[in-house]
Write an enzyme that holds these catalytic residues in place. Structure first.
Site: not given
Ligand code: PGA
Length: 256
Positions: A13-15, A99, A101, A171, A177, A217, A238-239
């Site tokens: 997930n590049w966001k 998500h 966010e 999640e 993150g 994470s 993500g990251g």
């Protein structure tokens, strides 16, 4: 993971990261390093404007392209929005829905998540539906009830034959993150609870066919332990999906 009954899926997930040119460079690197994908499905969920580039870059690979959001209506006066049919027409296979966010910064509710899930399935996309609790909710001891409710709400009205096309991502919000990962046992406990909730709604055969990911994470170091859990069928990353070596290490862990 349990490959006998369901797919293992590693999704990045590049966001809101990477312009199309930066994304192209990353995908070129990922394509090289990921090499032969044996057992798992690999997906890159990129920003809307990067989708045509990603589809071109990944054309002759087994890596699929996903989006990170969509609107629930088929078309109409919704300035700035993108429909499921628009994604499907381009060649997108997966779409992340709900998500944390989106729920937190864009006010997405369980009801809206459900509308999006139904629209995505109708258009032939595979939704990756995110559920998860905040730290205060975990501390209050209401994680199980909360997750079961999020799952039930997301699946409301989904016909039996479409449930297998869905992916659920557990999640925990406190792990996203933050560098703080759920333990493998915590992750498995909730993934198992999600499967039990699906089992109550649709029966055992359907429940065991649904891919349930962990996200929060996940990285090159902890992926193997998390993926070794029986009910953790992949990761939403993500990251670590923004660095080719890290993402590749996670894909390799799923390929074991
Ligand atoms: P993270 O993000 O891997 O950076 O924690 C996961 C996600 O938000 O899907």
């Amino acid at each position: 993971m349990n490959r006998r009954y369901r797919k293992t899926i590693i999704a990045g997930n590049w966001k809101m990261n990477k312009t199309a040119s930066e994304g192209k460079a990353l995908l070129d690197e990922i394509k090289q390093s990921v090499g032969k994908i044996k057992w798992c499905e690999v997906v890159c969920c990129v920003p809307f404007v990067d989708i045509p580039m990603a589809l071109r870059a990944l054309k002759d690979t087994r890596i699929a392209v996903g989006a990170q959001n969509m609107h629930h209506e088929a078309s109409g006066a919704y300035t700035g929005e993108v429909s499921a049919a628009m994604l499907k027409d381009l060649g997108v296979k997966y779409v992340i829905i709900g998500h944390s966010e989106r729920r937190e910064y864009f006010g997405e509710t369980d009801e809206l998540v459900n509308k999006k899930v139904l629209a995505a399935l109708e258009a032939g996309l595979h939704p990756i539906v995110c559920v998860g609790e905040r730290l205060e909710q975990r501390d209050m001891g209401i994680t199980h009830e909360l997750i079961a409710m999020q799952v039930k709400a997301a699946l409301a009205g989904v016909p039996q034959d479409k449930v297998r096309k869905m992916v659920i991502a557990y999640e925990p919000i406190w792990a996203i993150g933050t560098g703080r990962t759920a333990t493998a046992e915590q992750a498995n406990e909730i993934c198992e609870l999600i499967r039990a909730t699906i089992r109550k709604m649709y029966g055992a055969r359907t429940a065991r066919a649904v891919t349930i990911q962990y996200g929060g994470s996940m990285n090159a170091k902890n992926a193997s332990e998390l993926l070794a859990q029986p009910d953790v069928d992949g990761g939403l990353i993500g990251g670590a999906s923004l660095k080719a070596p890290d993402f590749t290490a996670i894909v390799e862990a799923a390929n074991q």
